[in-house]
Write an enzyme that holds these catalytic residues in place. Structure first.
Site, PDB file in Angstrom:
ATOM      1  N   ASP A   6      16.945   9.306 -49.247  1.00 48.49           N
ATOM      2  CA  ASP A   6      17.448  10.282 -49.818  1.00 48.49           C
ATOM      3  C   ASP A   6      16.905  11.540 -49.398  1.00 48.49           C
ATOM      4  OD1 ASP A   6      18.799  11.668 -51.642  1.00 48.49           O
ATOM      5  OD2 ASP A   6      17.772  10.790 -53.246  1.00 48.49           O
ATOM      6  N   ASP A  40      13.028   5.584 -54.754  1.00 50.62           N
ATOM      7  CA  ASP A  40      12.063   5.618 -55.669  1.00 50.62           C
ATOM      8  C   ASP A  40      12.571   5.815 -57.193  1.00 50.62           C
ATOM      9  OD1 ASP A  40      13.045   8.136 -56.006  1.00 50.62           O
ATOM     10  OD2 ASP A  40      11.074   9.202 -55.640  1.00 50.62           O
ATOM     11  N   GLU A  82       4.844 -25.744 -32.304  1.00 51.88           N
ATOM     12  CA  GLU A  82       3.936 -25.955 -33.450  1.00 51.88           C
ATOM     13  C   GLU A  82       3.336 -24.918 -34.260  1.00 51.88           C
ATOM     14  OE1 GLU A  82       2.880 -29.434 -30.583  1.00 51.88           O
ATOM     15  OE2 GLU A  82       3.711 -27.493 -30.412  1.00 51.88           O
TER      16      GLU A  82
END
Length: 902
Positions: free
Chosen positions: A382, A645, A339
């Protein structure tokens, strides 16, 4: 440029006509799609500046204010699309989609339907608490990300006119008011506010790293000069695709040097920057967390669906009990359910995310992404900005024979210094800056020269020349030229054999991952008239200056740390294979076989999945290649993270299990990413992965312990229900027992796993869990059945009411004590436990033991149908618990050996 009519041209082939647009704008297809990244087979297919201006119903003097207002109303503001904030009710309801939360909700409703109000209330409270915790943490992450959001640009210099015959007036306008057809001016440091086409340019170079990831500024010029050429100070050749077209600049880039005038071709959602933000790209497949939770959920759901019918049928067949056992059957099903899982998962992840944000500035926007960070076994990055800095450094200075000689560097620095000063450039470009830094380190005597003239770098010539006066050389000027190898060799007085030899030498250095500048010199009689490009001939070749990308200082150590954590690093870059291979070798990362884009295109998905698992470096990758590689890794069963980015990284970020970006990434990357780093640094990712494994380790520990204990209790309950003439435990007692378990299990969210847990990816694999909980669940059931025998001896097998109460008390006490033992001895489910319990777990286990021993002796125990037990029971129970602890240790050691071999 001559006068350009400011009326629309007739629509012709290859154009699209918008009859409802402002001034009935006619847009050639090439111009209309340039902002969305259209590519063209040849530069000749590109429209001229005149055609673009006509198609936009504009001219070099800019738009009329009235025209601009109409277009602004038509096309909307020039702003990026933003994520719409999610309301609290919607966020809360979305939390119900969690599989375990949904199961708990169904069990709570079933409990209410059979009038088991206590079970129903507790279960539904857990559902609400879980949803509130998850909603609150996601809201906090969204708020933190919103604080990072910045406009791509704030204002722009725009040419506007008040009337048809009025002169243009340059003024600063908010970028949101830009419209297609506006003529803008760009200067050093300006952010490009929209997708534009250059009309004029002077020494213009642009940083496109936010879009392409390349660190070197790109030279831009109108296409009316020799077309199709993209050049930079190192002489790199043309680049395919829209970013390689010299006449186009895109929103998200910035001006490094020079100036220019351009016409806006696309704004707002029509820019290439915003096109990558298309909502259809945001939909990704199920993450590692989703897959594991769904797998475990369905395993438990099958158990829970089978349990109540089995209990009902067994009691009806053997004991003649009917629907009166339904509450007990539901209680047994609830007892099998963890639970607290939604609450513990959310609490553990939220706590880890909060600590990451506070200690390391890392923002986790999607809580399950923290688990996925802990499960990552492949990290795709990268090269530029991650393994290397956004600047080159000088590697060596070579003479014409390929031997080390400082002369080439000396004269290259003379050229860079006086070109910068005499050409009135705002700052040196990246290559010149690297040359000047290297000369400063070697204390080159540059101040001894007097500058006479300079011919700055030109994208057509691909070289720059400085004319200086040398000390002691009266009446003589020295021309110093540096630039692309081919361009400089063409201007040197060399025979064909020597030129070929030098070209081969340069090719070998380039294949080794270096960037080359060729340097030459010539002596000319001093003269007053200006120097021109015609003087750049008959030069004496001096040598080469070789440059490489500056390595990120922390990259090597971070790569070693990731390797120690069992994470394979894959480098996905658009750079040349030799360049990236050298970078990897310099950092101690074996590049192995480098796979280029052409080979990727030739592989079907199945073969690419096998290759992606084996290959470390992928070169010349487009955004689509990166996304396909990441998808192939996930197909191969790897849990992947992608660090990017720029806009070009969005497809791969969407394809990965976890999209990661630094705080200074472009807006769309930050809003798309699951995790935002303070800096683009692999060390920051290591911190995030450690936090993810910390939280995932606690969740895994909770699941192993809880599910094995619950399964053992359910098996014992089913056996007792068949053997005993009364219910082995009353529904209220089951509920109180579960409440005690639940409170104690909250300690898992605050535990600190042993350090060994953090050394390998933490993955919640349903099959592994099933094997674990089955083995240890049967052991727990054996302890419960042994307790039955103990109770039979201690109570003399009494089936009276008093005997029933004592039986309930004895089993209640044994269940809580065995749970406490399991929490301590199986803390992490393997070797990593080391036999020691964490602080929070030790306190919780002690509390659980105290409740188990004392509750039956209190008035509350009497209300729950329990009574005091004889001393003999406790003596026999201690024996059972000692044997159980021994069995747990033996089973754990066996599991450890098997686990360590796998």
């Amino acid at each position: 440029m001559g006068s350009v009519p400011e009326s629309s041209a007739a629509a012709g082939p290859g154009s699209t006509y918008d009859p409802d647009g402002p001034s009935a704008v006619v847009v050639p297809m090439a111009a209309a799609t340039a902002g969305r990244g259209a590519t063209h087979d040849t530069a000749a297919a590109a429209p001229t500046s005149l055609q673009v201006l006509r198609s936009l119903d504009s001219g070099p003097r800019g738009l009329l204010e009235e025209q601009a207002g109409e277009r602004l109303a038509r096309y909307g503001e020039n702003t990026l699309p933003a994520w719409r904030p999610v309301s609290w009710p919607r966020r809360f309801l979305r939390s119900l989609r969690d599989p375990f939360t949904s199961v708990l909700l169904c069990l709570g409703l079933v409990s209410a339907a059979v009038a088991s109000w206590g079970t129903a209330c507790v279960t539904l409270v857990l559902v609400v608490v879980s949803c509130l915790l998850r909603s609150a943490e996601e809201h906090r992450a969204d708020r933190s990300t919103a604080a990072l959001r910045e406009l791509v640009a704030t204002t722009a210099t725009v040419l506007r006119r008040t009337g048809p015959d009025a002169p243009p007036h340059a003024r600063e306008l908010p970028v949101g008011e830009l419209v297609p057809g506006d003529v803008i001016r760009l200067g050093p440091g300006d952010l490009v506010p929209a997708d534009v086409r250059l009309l004029r340019a002077s020494g213009l170079t642009v940083h496109q790293s936010a879009l392409t990831g390349e660190s070197v500024p790109v030279t831009k010029h109108p296409v009316d000069t020799p077309p199709g050429l993209r050049a930079s100070g190192d002489g790199s050749g043309a680049e395919e695709g829209p970013f390689g077209r010299p006449e186009l600049c895109f929103q998200g880039s910035s001006v490094a040097s020079g100036s220019g005038t351009a016409v806006v071709t696309a704004t707002g959602a029509e820019t290439r920057f915003a096109a990558a933000y298309d909502g259809s790209a945001r939909r990704r497949g199920a993450s590692a967390f989703d897959r594991s939770v769904h797998g475990i959920s369905w395993t438990l759901i099958r158990f829970m669906l089978l349990t109540p019918p089995l209990v009902l049928m067994a009691n009806a067949a053997l004991r003649g009990r009917g629907l009166e056992t339904l509450p007990f059957a539901v209680a047994v099903a609830v007892g099998l359910t963890p639970e607290m899982l939604p609450v513990i998962v959310t609490t553990a992840l939220a706590r880890g995310a909060s600590l990451l944000a506070g200690n390391h500035g890392v923002i986790v926007k999607r809580l399950p992404a923290l688990h996925d960070l802990g499960a990552i076994d492949v990290l795709c990055v990268d090269k530029t900005g991650t393994l290397t800095q956004d600047r080159p450094v000088v590697e060596s200075s070579l003479n014409a024979s390929g031997r080390t000689d400082p002369e080439a560097l000396h004269w290259a620095a003379v050229n860079a210094l006086w070109t910068l000063q005499l050409a009135d450039l705002p700052a040196p470009d990246a290559l010149d800056e690297a040359v000047l830094d290297a000369a400063e380190e070697r204390a080159e005597p540059l101040s001894a020269y007097d500058g006479v003239a300079a011919l700055p770098f030109d994208p057509v010539r691909r070289l720059a020349t400085a004319v200086v006066r040398r000390p002691g050389k009266l009446g003589v000027h020295t021309l110093v030229t540096k630039g692309a190898v081919e361009a400089v060799l063409e201007r040197c007085a060399l025979d064909e054999a020597e030129r070929t030899r030098l070209g081969e030498l340069a090719a070998r250095e380039t294949a080794n991952g270096l960037r080359l500048l060729a340097v030459a010199r010539a002596e000319r009689p001093a003269r007053p008239r200006p120097y021109t490009t015609a003087d750049e001939k008959g030069l004496t070749f001096l040598g080469f200056v070789t440059l490489r990308d500056a390595l990120t200082p922390s990259a090597a150590d971070a790569l070693d740390a990731l390797k120690d954590r069992g994470i394979a690093v894959k480098v996905l870059t658009g750079d040349d294979p030799g360049t990236v291979a050298r970078t990897c070798r310099d950092l101690g990362l074996d590049p192995g076989e480098v796979m280029s884009a052409d080979r990727i295109d030739a592989l079907p998905d199945e073969a690419l999945a096998r290759a992606a698992d084996r290959v470390t470096v992928f070169a010349r990758c487009t955004p689509e290649h990166k996304a396909r590689i990441v998808s192939a890794l996930r197909t191969a069963g790897r849990t992947t993270g992608f660090l990017g980015d720029g806009v070009n990284d969005l497809p791969a970020m969407h394809a990965a299990d976890v999209g990661i970006c630094p705080r200074n990434a472009v807006d769309v990357a930050r809003e798309t990413a699951d995790v935002v780093l303070a800096e683009k640094d692999l060390a920051a990712i290591d911190h995030a992965i450690t936090a993810g494994r910390h939280s995932s380790g606690n969740i895994a520990t909770y699941l192993r312990i809880t599910l094995s204990s619950n399964l053992g209790n359910v098996i014992a309950m089913l056996a007792a229900g068949l053997m005993l003439p009364f219910l082995p435990m009353l529904p209220a007692q089951v509920l109180v027992q579960n409440l005690c378990f639940d409170v104690a299990q909250l300690a898992f969210a605050f535990d600190r796993p042993a350090s060994e847990v953090l050394r390998w990816p933490t993955v919640l694999r349903p099959r592994d869990f099933l094997r674990f909980i089955t083995g240890f669940g049967l052991l727990n059931a054996a302890a419960d059945l042994a307790t039955f025998a103990v109770l039979a001896v201690a109570l003399h097998g009494s089936a009276t009411s008093g005997g029933q109460d004592a039986f309930h008390s004895g089993w209640f006490t044994e269940n809580l004590l065995t749970q406490a033992l399991v929490m301590l001895l199986l803390r992490t489910g393997g070797r990593v436990a080391g036999g020691r319990g964490g602080g929070p777990l030790r306190v919780a286990a002690c509390g659980l033991s105290v409740v188990g021993l004392l509750l039956p002796l209190t008035p509350l125990g009497g209300l729950l149908g329990m009574s005091a037990l004889p001393p003999l029971y406790y003596l026999l129970l201690a024996t059972v618990l000692a044997l159980y602890a021994y069995g747990l240790r033996a089973a754990r050691n066996r599991y450890e050996r098997k686990w360590s071999r796998s």
